[in-house]
Write a protein that holds these residues in place. Structure first.
Motif, mmCIF file in Angstrom:
data_model
loop_
_atom_site.group_PDB
_atom_site.id
_atom_site.type_symbol
_atom_site.label_atom_id
_atom_site.label_comp_id
_atom_site.label_asym_id
_atom_site.label_seq_id
_atom_site.Cartn_x
_atom_site.Cartn_y
_atom_site.Cartn_z
ATOM 1 N N ARG A 299 34.275 45.751 -1.254
ATOM 2 C CA ARG A 299 34.809 45.554 0.081
ATOM 3 C C ARG A 299 36.337 45.587 0.025
ATOM 4 O O ARG A 299 36.983 46.219 0.857
ATOM 5 C CB ARG A 299 34.339 44.200 0.597
ATOM 6 C CG ARG A 299 34.726 43.966 2.007
ATOM 7 C CD ARG A 299 33.617 43.322 2.803
ATOM 8 N NE ARG A 299 33.974 43.386 4.199
ATOM 9 C CZ ARG A 299 34.050 42.312 4.978
ATOM 10 N NH1 ARG A 299 33.753 41.123 4.501
ATOM 11 N NH2 ARG A 299 34.405 42.452 6.233
ATOM 12 N N VAL A 300 36.893 44.903 -0.974
ATOM 13 C CA VAL A 300 38.349 44.941 -1.144
ATOM 14 C C VAL A 300 38.787 46.391 -1.320
ATOM 15 O O VAL A 300 39.746 46.858 -0.702
ATOM 16 C CB VAL A 300 38.777 44.107 -2.372
ATOM 17 C CG1 VAL A 300 40.244 44.340 -2.701
ATOM 18 C CG2 VAL A 300 38.515 42.629 -2.132
ATOM 19 N N PHE A 301 38.019 47.130 -2.147
ATOM 20 C CA PHE A 301 38.361 48.531 -2.392
ATOM 21 C C PHE A 301 38.321 49.330 -1.095
ATOM 22 O O PHE A 301 39.224 50.096 -0.792
ATOM 23 C CB PHE A 301 37.380 49.127 -3.405
ATOM 24 C CG PHE A 301 37.607 50.571 -3.682
ATOM 25 C CD1 PHE A 301 38.670 50.969 -4.472
ATOM 26 C CD2 PHE A 301 36.780 51.529 -3.135
ATOM 27 C CE1 PHE A 301 38.892 52.314 -4.718
ATOM 28 C CE2 PHE A 301 36.996 52.878 -3.375
ATOM 29 C CZ PHE A 301 38.057 53.265 -4.173
ATOM 30 N N ARG A 302 37.260 49.110 -0.309
ATOM 31 C CA ARG A 302 37.128 49.876 0.938
ATOM 32 C C ARG A 302 38.271 49.570 1.891
ATOM 33 O O ARG A 302 38.858 50.469 2.489
ATOM 34 C CB ARG A 302 35.797 49.551 1.613
ATOM 35 C CG ARG A 302 34.610 50.240 0.988
ATOM 36 C CD ARG A 302 33.431 50.245 1.949
ATOM 37 N NE ARG A 302 33.068 48.907 2.392
ATOM 38 C CZ ARG A 302 32.142 48.145 1.783
ATOM 39 N NH1 ARG A 302 31.511 48.596 0.734
ATOM 40 N NH2 ARG A 302 31.847 46.960 2.250
ATOM 41 N N LEU A 303 38.587 48.267 2.013
ATOM 42 C CA LEU A 303 39.652 47.889 2.939
ATOM 43 C C LEU A 303 40.976 48.510 2.505
ATOM 44 O O LEU A 303 41.750 49.014 3.329
ATOM 45 C CB LEU A 303 39.778 46.361 3.001
ATOM 46 C CG LEU A 303 38.620 45.655 3.709
ATOM 47 C CD1 LEU A 303 38.766 44.139 3.578
ATOM 48 C CD2 LEU A 303 38.589 46.047 5.174
ATOM 49 N N GLU A 304 41.236 48.470 1.206
ATOM 50 C CA GLU A 304 42.488 49.044 0.709
ATOM 51 C C GLU A 304 42.496 50.562 0.869
ATOM 52 O O GLU A 304 43.511 51.166 1.175
ATOM 53 C CB GLU A 304 42.694 48.672 -0.763
ATOM 54 C CG GLU A 304 43.002 47.206 -0.982
ATOM 55 C CD GLU A 304 44.356 46.821 -0.407
ATOM 56 O OE1 GLU A 304 45.331 47.540 -0.652
ATOM 57 O OE2 GLU A 304 44.430 45.798 0.316
ATOM 58 N N LEU A 305 41.316 51.160 0.648
ATOM 59 C CA LEU A 305 41.227 52.615 0.737
ATOM 60 C C LEU A 305 41.519 53.085 2.159
ATOM 61 O O LEU A 305 42.230 54.065 2.372
ATOM 62 C CB LEU A 305 39.838 53.075 0.300
ATOM 63 C CG LEU A 305 39.663 54.594 0.260
ATOM 64 C CD1 LEU A 305 40.576 55.186 -0.799
ATOM 65 C CD2 LEU A 305 38.211 54.968 -0.024
ATOM 66 N N VAL A 306 40.964 52.338 3.119
ATOM 67 C CA VAL A 306 41.221 52.707 4.513
ATOM 68 C C VAL A 306 42.721 52.687 4.783
ATOM 69 O O VAL A 306 43.270 53.590 5.403
ATOM 70 C CB VAL A 306 40.479 51.753 5.483
ATOM 71 C CG1 VAL A 306 40.934 51.987 6.909
ATOM 72 C CG2 VAL A 306 38.984 51.948 5.361
ATOM 73 N N GLN A 307 43.370 51.651 4.261
ATOM 74 C CA GLN A 307 44.814 51.563 4.490
ATOM 75 C C GLN A 307 45.546 52.717 3.832
ATOM 76 O O GLN A 307 46.440 53.331 4.416
ATOM 77 C CB GLN A 307 45.355 50.251 3.930
ATOM 78 C CG GLN A 307 44.848 49.041 4.669
ATOM 79 C CD GLN A 307 45.423 47.770 4.075
ATOM 80 O OE1 GLN A 307 46.626 47.621 3.977
ATOM 81 N NE2 GLN A 307 44.556 46.878 3.667
ATOM 82 N N LEU A 308 45.145 53.009 2.595
ATOM 83 C CA LEU A 308 45.823 54.060 1.847
ATOM 84 C C LEU A 308 45.627 55.412 2.538
ATOM 85 O O LEU A 308 46.576 56.182 2.746
ATOM 86 C CB LEU A 308 45.255 54.111 0.429
ATOM 87 C CG LEU A 308 46.075 54.893 -0.579
ATOM 88 C CD1 LEU A 308 47.363 54.170 -0.889
ATOM 89 C CD2 LEU A 308 45.276 55.094 -1.860
#
Ligand code: ATP
Ligand code: MG
Lengths: 827, 226
Positions: A299-308
């Motif tokens: 989930r952390v990865f997904r949230l960060e990925l969306v931002q990136l």
């Protein structure tokens, strides 16, 4: 998905808080500079090509000894292209009791489609653009015709069955340069008049041409269409096919342009790399807190990925738009400066830059994310806990490979692209290792030095990884800038040196052996220089390694023509200047051997060691190929595809050829030569020479402009590089000042630190730029290269002043804020 | 009644100076719903380490932790995260607000992660409750330490956690501010019926708790009744 919404909301908040500003700006500017430079070089390339087409009078020319299929013309018109046909043939031009064989070109209205014909009212009067092709009943004749027949404008001459009026003297015409082999004086007339001369009967030798020009994309697709259904005996050429000089010059120009584009990409890459690293550092706490609040790793990865991805997409699009606007403005400016209309660019380059930006972002942003998600939530309790290391090595390798692939694609030139890539990689590794070593060495000087020096060194050593990063990034940035300044200037200089103002602009062909001495004497007396005369033997290639050469076995049109025609062989014991051996060894004295130009060797499938059999006026000889040569066609020296050893060829029937520079206003010399040696043919390549000279000039102006842009990108890298350790530095300054350090001490410590970083980066950059310059000159551009020692001084200076200056500027700003404010901002 | 958090023979071993060192040494304890428990001890006695273990932020070298009925030692990282998301709120000595988010957004974050609706309203209401109604859109760096800690408390309570863990929540604050913060925590604790487990140096705080656990060199000393 719910995470998409939350991710986007987080993105919006991060953007608003300025957390992503550096990353977004770095990426947007990276994309903008890549797009601008790519679009701009694209346009310049198109413009150069269009300029070169003026020599041909068209974008494409079909040539055939039979009338051309009407289908070709219909299709061209149907595709919205301009197309006209011309006829060329030889005929006697008669005046009173004198006559001379001339080459007649009969043209249709609209001729030429590219470039221009110029005419004058006679020798010595100014020339001008005609408003149309010769009127019915009139012709234009060139200087040779006027000289040979002693004509004046308004005189009547006979051509076939009827009389024509010489309406003007032809001073410039595509047909004058189109075929250097065409020998006689030139005449241009209207095609509609040809029939009335009765000169064209069945069986007479006529060259039919179809000239085509128009919008680039349409021309290209038409060329593909026509190429696939070309009837036997029809030749299709662009200017590159017609003139090796222009092909050489265009290719070099394109490489220069690609080099500039690549430098922009390299800078952009470094900027994004630095910004992504900073993004990663700043996201550590965010990710740890997300974990602490119970978000799963993915989930952390997904949230960060969306931002990136979000910031990547936004910045890339913004950058592409910015780049497009930038190049439009600059294109206009450049049109004014270099004086050629730039064709509209395709959107492709902008899209490509945007895609490249996004990939850059993912390549550098994604691997850290993969490890970032694994940050222990414990970090919220123990701040010193970082990310588990080594997590992203594989991902980084993949990212690096993606960037490399895209850079190669972007460069559009595999060889150049790979040299630059390998150069960057080598710089990277060498700089990293040397920085590491230097840090250890510098440490030895710690004892006995002042507190500022010690402290400056200590901060370098305290964060060795960050220091190495900084030096590496700044070296790459400086390398790109140095390459585009000094190295570019050196290379352009070398290119210009190939073609000085007094470069040969006339060739003399068909000089008989017994004429050479007196011809030399005339040139020496009139022009003060004695050009070298080269022997020339006309021979036909009949066999390679004993196998008979069959034109039909070659797929390539050019190859077929080459073997059907007679070659000009020359012989000499000394390798001519402007020739370089690329394989094998030059003739050994006393041996029977051949040296072949590498391009033609490739076309004809000739390899080192092959035995070639030639036929000279019925007699045959055979010899091995002992070397391949690279020839600089755009140097306008006399060049030969094949050079034999004297032992092999000196006994064959031969004529001589030479080239020399005819200064403006010295046309009388040519007339004297023509008068004294009627068999000698003078070929005027002045238009070609000036075309290439102009091209070099235009490329160098365009590069100057790109350079300005690159410096801007370099400054961004500088900023990103320095800001990467800024947070830590702000804290340190606050602590030092709290402990009672005064301004001067802090400034000195930082001056030491930044000065050292800058010096290291500058030296590495100078070394890398010199090496790159050398490799590019020799292997890619085919130019002689002398390293300029200035590069070291400039690199060092730029490093120390640039990095030191920028660093101190930021430090002063930190010093101007009270320590308490600094500490609070970082709380 | 089932304990909200239970530790059984908890050990945390680290290697320090080449020697094995038990910084948490065989600790067993139970905390029941509705209780307030203080953990005290000198600096370096292992309080933060113990708290981290109980919250599943760290894994023990030996022993087990049961949090809200789940055996943390049997779960992986993500499993422990899920338990935290469900049942635990945190307050830290150094606040740990995200600098890029405003006070309101910091408080909304746990709700948003949980996919709760009306995150905005609930967060604003709680910020109002801690007395920061007019500071919703301020960034952490624009707030004083006490204000930041109040935001952190609002963030910890906004999900109505069963267990609130606090590591020296007043450690960075002056005495007066600290006592107001503690007051706030106890009030919210009562209002929401949460369990409070806090690490502190401050006797005045521990004396307000139902129980105090004393740590020395990683071991639990005698339990002092309230
Ligand atoms: N990873 C580690 N490696 C080595 N020693 C550690 C590690 N983590 C903690 N320690 C040590 O364990 C001991 C307990 O640390 P902890 O942070 O739990 O103490 P604390 O009771 O919270 O102290 P304080 O009141 O100062 O916050 C300390 O002596 C610390 O130095
Ligand atoms: Mg502690």
């Amino acid at each position: 998905m719910n995470d998409l919404g939350l991710g986007l909301r987080l993105l919006a908040r991060m953007l608003r808080a300025g957390e992503l500003t550096l990353l977004a700006i770095a990426l947007a500017l990276a994309v903008a500079s890549m797009a601008t430079v790519a679009l701009f070089t694209d346009r310049t390339r198109l413009a150069l090509e269009q300029e070169a087409n003026r020599l041909l009078g068209a974008d494409l020319v079909f040539t055939s000894s039979r009338p051309l299929d009407a289908e070709l013309l219909r299709e061209a018109r149907w595709r919205g292209l301009n197309a006209i046909s011309t006829l060329s043939f030889r005929s006697m031009v008669v005046r009173a009791n004198a006559s001379h064989l001339a080459e007649i070109t009969a043209v249709e209205p609209g001729y030429p489609l590219r470039g221009s014909t110029r005419i004058s009212a006679g020798r010595g009067s100014d020339d001008r653009l005609p408003s149309a092709i010769p009127e019915a009943g009139t012709i234009w004749g060139d200087e040779r015709l006027v000289g040979q027949l002693d004509l004046r404008v308004g005189d009547r001459i006979g051509l076939g069955n009827r009389d024509f009026v010489l309406a003007a003297m032809l001073t410039q015409d595509p047909s004058l340069t189109l075929s250097v082999l065409g020998l006689g004086p030139r005449v241009v007339m209207a095609r509609a008049d040809v029939e009335s001369t009765g000169l064209i009967a069945p069986g007479s030798r006529v060259v039919h041409r179809l000239l085509v020009a128009g919008e680039r994309a349409a021309v290209e697709s038409y060329r593909t269409w026509a190429g696939s259904r070309l009837p036997q005996g029809v030749r299709l050429e662009g200017v590159r096919d017609a003139r090796p000089e222009i092909r050489g010059a265009l290719e070099r120009a394109e490489r220069f342009m690609s080099l500039a584009a690549l430098a922009a990409v390299a800078l952009a890459t470094v900027a994004v790399m630095l910004a992504a690293r900073r993004f990663h550092d700043r996201q550590l706490d965010v990710c740890a807190m997300l974990r602490c609040l119970g978000a799963s790793q993915w989930r952390v990865f997904r949230l960060e990925l969306v931002q990136l991805l979000g910031v990547g997409a936004l910045a890339s699009v913004a950058g592409a738009v910015l780049g497009y606007l930038g190049q439009a403005v600059l294109g206009q400016w450049l049109t004014a400066v270099i004086g050629i209309g730039l064709p509209q660019p395709g959107l492709g380059a902008a899209l490509r830059a945007a895609a490249l930006g996004l990939v850059l972002m993912l390549s550098f942003g994604l691997p850290p994310l993969l490890s970032l998600r694994r940050i222990p939530a414990l970090r919220v309790l123990r701040r010193e806990i970082g990310v588990p290391a080594a997590a992203g090595a594989g991902a980084y390798a993949l990212g690096g490979a993606c960037v490399a692939a895209l850079v190669l694609w972007h460069a559009g030139d595999l060889r150049l692209g790979s040299y630059v890539l390998v150069g960057c990689l080598a710089t990277l590794l060498a700089a990293a290792m040397l920085t590491w070593g230097s840090l250890r060495l510098l440490n030895a000087t710690r004892r006995g030095a002042g507190v500022s020096w010690r402290y400056g060194l200590a901060s370098l050593r305290r964060r060795p990884v960050a220091t190495v990063w900084q030096v590496v990034a700044l070296s790459l940035g400086l390398t790109a800038v140095l390459t585009l300044t000094l190295i570019r200037a050196d290379l352009l200089h070398a290119w210009q040196g190939n073609l000085p103002a007094d470069a040969p602009n006339r060739f003399l062909v068909n000089i008989q052996p017994d004429q050479s001495a007196s011809l030399r004497e005339i040139l020496r007396a009139r022009l003060g220089s004695v050009p070298a005369l080269y022997p020339m033997v006309r021979a036909r290639l009949v066999a390679i390694n004993g196998n008979a050469v069959d034109a039909n076995r070659y797929a390539e049109d050019r190859a077929r023509r080459l073997v059907e025609r007679e070659f000009n062989l020359s012989w000499t014991n000394d390798l001519p200047a402007h020739n370089r051996i690329s394989a094998g060894a030059w003739h050994r004295p006393g041996s029977s051997s051949l040296s072949v130009e590498e391009g033609i060797a490739r076309t004809l499938g000739i390899r080192l060691g092959d035995r070639l059999t030639y036929d000279v006026a019925g007699a045959r000889f055979e010899a091995p190929v002992t070397s391949l040569r690279r020839v600089e066609w755009d140097s306008f020296r006399v060049n030969f595809f094949v050079i034999g050893s004297p032992e092999l060829l000196a006994g064959q029937p031969s004529t001589y050829i030479t080239s020399f520079h005819l200064p403006p206003g010295a046309a009388a010399v040519v007339n004297e030569l023509i008068g004294r040696f009627p068999n000698v043919v003078v070929i005027d390549v002045a238009a070609l020479v000036s075309q290439v000279q102009e091209m070099i000039e235009q490329v160098s102006r365009a590069l100057t402009f790109i350079f300005v842009f690159t410096v801007a990108a370099g400054i961004l890298v500088l900023y990103a590089g320095i800001v990467s350790t800024h947070d830590e530095r702000v804290r340190e300054v606050a602590i030092m000042r709290t402990l009672g350090a005064n301004r001067a001490q802090v400034l000195r410590a930082h001056a030491t630190e930044f000065g050292l970083i800058g010096a290291l980066a500058g030296l590495f950059a100078a070394a890398a730029a010199s090496a790159l310059g050398y490799v590019l000159a020799i292997n890619v551009l085919g130019l002689p290269y002398r390293s300029d020692p200035m590069v070291w001084g400039l690199g060092l200076l730029a490093g120390v002043l640039g990095v030191g200056g920028a660093g101190l500027f930021l430090t002063r700003r930190v010093l101007a804020t009270p320590p308490l404010t600094s500490l609070r901002q970082l709380a | 009644m089932r304990p909200i958090v239970e530790a059984i023979g908890l050990v945390k071993q680290v290697v320090s100076d080449g020697r094995d060192l038990n910084i948490v040494d065989n600790i067993s304890l139970r905390v029941f719903p509705g209780e307030s428990v203080a953990i005290v001890g000198v600096s370096g006695s292992g309080k933060s380490t113990l708290l981290g273990l109980l919250a599943g932020l760290d894994t023990p070298s030996a022993g087990e932790v049961l949090l809200d009925g789940e055996n943390l030692t049997a779960l992986d990282e993500d499993g422990r995260s899920a338990v935290r998301a469900r049942a635990v709120g945190f307050v830290f000595q150094s606040f740990q607000l995200l600098p890029a988010l405003t006070a309101l957004e910091n408080v909304m974050l746990p709700l948003e992660l949980a996919g709760a609706r009306e995150a905005h309203r609930a967060a604003a209401a709680l910020l109002d409750r801690v007395g920061l109604a007019d500071r919703l859109n301020h960034y952490p760096k624009q707030l004083s330490g006490g204000e930041q800690q109040r935001v952190a408390i609002a963030r910890a309570f906004v999900t109505r956690p069963k267990l609130l863990l606090a590591d020296e929540p007043t450690g960075n604050l002056d005495a007066a501010t600290g006592s107001r913060i503690v007051e706030l925590m106890f009030e919210l604790n009562r209002e929401q019926g949460a369990t409070l487990l806090l690490v502190t140096h401050d006797e005045s705080i521990s004396s307000r708790c139902h129980r105090t656990l004393r740590l020395a060199a990683g071991r639990l000393l005698a339990e002092a009744p309230a």
